[in-house]
Design an enzyme around this catalytic site. Sequence first.
Site, short mmCIF file in Angstrom:
data_model
loop_
_atom_site.label_atom_id
_atom_site.label_comp_id
_atom_site.label_asym_id
_atom_site.label_seq_id
_atom_site.Cartn_x
_atom_site.Cartn_y
_atom_site.Cartn_z
N ASN A 249 -29.34 9.48 83.76
CA ASN A 249 -28.86 9.17 85.10
C ASN A 249 -27.37 8.79 85.05
O ASN A 249 -26.95 7.72 85.52
CB ASN A 249 -29.68 8.03 85.72
CG ASN A 249 -29.87 8.23 87.21
OD1 ASN A 249 -29.26 9.10 87.82
ND2 ASN A 249 -30.72 7.41 87.80
N HIS B 250 -33.15 -0.59 92.27
CA HIS B 250 -34.38 0.18 92.08
C HIS B 250 -35.50 -0.29 93.00
O HIS B 250 -36.31 0.53 93.44
CB HIS B 250 -34.84 0.10 90.62
CG HIS B 250 -34.15 1.09 89.73
ND1 HIS B 250 -33.00 0.79 89.05
CD2 HIS B 250 -34.46 2.37 89.41
CE1 HIS B 250 -32.62 1.85 88.34
NE2 HIS B 250 -33.48 2.82 88.55
#
Length: 461
Positions: free
Chosen positions: A328, A361
């Site tokens: 990522n 998240h």
Amino acid sequence: MNLDDMIYLSLLFFSMGLGVYYRKISNVENKKKIGAAVGFLIVFIVSGFHTLHVLISTIINACIILYADKRKCHIYTFAFSFLYLFFFRTTAFFGIPYPPSHTNLVQMMLTLKIVGLAFEVNSSSETTKRKEESTKSAEEKCEDETVCFDLEFIDVFYYVFNYCGVLTGPYFRYRTFLDHLHKPYHLYDNYIPALVSKLYWLPLLGGVHLLANYYWPLSYVSTEEFLSRSFFYRYWYIWPSFLIFRSRIFFGLILTEIVCIVGGMGVYPAFSKPKSGHGPTQDFEKLKEITEPEDLKKLDYDYTTIHCLNPYEADFVPTMREAMKHWNITVQYWLANYIYKRFPHKKFRTTATMLMSAVWHGVYSGYYFCIGTVPFALMYEDLWSKLLLEKNEGLALQVSRLVMLFLKMQMFSYQAMAFVLLEVRKIINYYNCVYHCVPIFYVGLYFLGKYLMRQRKCKEQ
């Protein structure tokens, strides 16, 4: 595969096909409108009524960025965006239906984009004020010019809702978005090799994910039958669970890269040494000068700016610290650029960055346990990297790398169980059934490493 996953994959494949047409649109205004319209349609399909969350967040942040003090707009935007992200994930407590999971992905990427845009506006404002007084070299002045831009209300919507990256990323700066509209690089690059280099991963990752999920489903962890299995089987289950988790993430990240490649987003001449998430890092004067089609045809191009993942390196580098740089990558760039480098206390930068990553998240305890334990894992790893990797060579070094690789994957797999189980009760039940063996082992490993390091220093003295 559930219905949400089928819709998610269908939208990504549709976006890939659209790119063939999208990259050929020559009119800038049409390109902005079509890209945003398709992106909004994707958001509406996965969100329905909950698209209001995305609109509210975008409108309020656009007002902050455009009308607040440019010296502080990035702070206000950062605070509002993360507060709204928290509210968005706790709407059930306010009597509002909880948004679909894919809307959560949209809101996550919106947060990165809108906060990044606020920082860019802040930098643009400061650069404009210093421009006349600057004593920099021509190259540095040219780089400053790439930071400056004018922004209107509708431009925020064009950027946020562009179909490239609206669902799951990758993150790219507003400057990159402007370049994809106004620079002609996508007309001259041969994107087929870049596309093929991504496509061959898809059947491998897809096959691994489906097979592993069929034979070792995560839901099995919560059953009575699982608890009756042997300790070694219960402990071993962290490995297929992490395989399922990362194959799913890898598959999604590669698809999002392909969407950008086909659409011509993030392509730059290779000589400018683009950086993931950022864009060109050198030769700005040369970039400015090369405008003729004959010259542009001769250049080599790459898509590093929207590059998110190195699958092989993420799995096979020997340390967690190295592996995180390959996973990522554009989000890692955002965290490094806007959290790590700007956090005022250097001693706590890593902890603050990991905390913000967990907040981004979600609100589940599993995110905080998984990401929050990374700084502690790095403590033992840095110690053993010095013991095993620094002064070894030949066969001893290769064996040491294999040992570090095993330790890295074991820790990642153990942490990932918290990330996928999410809820405190499920996490504690699983960790209790394996007697918290992994953290106990690594604490012992840390103190053993400290002892061996002292012994080494004594011998050297």
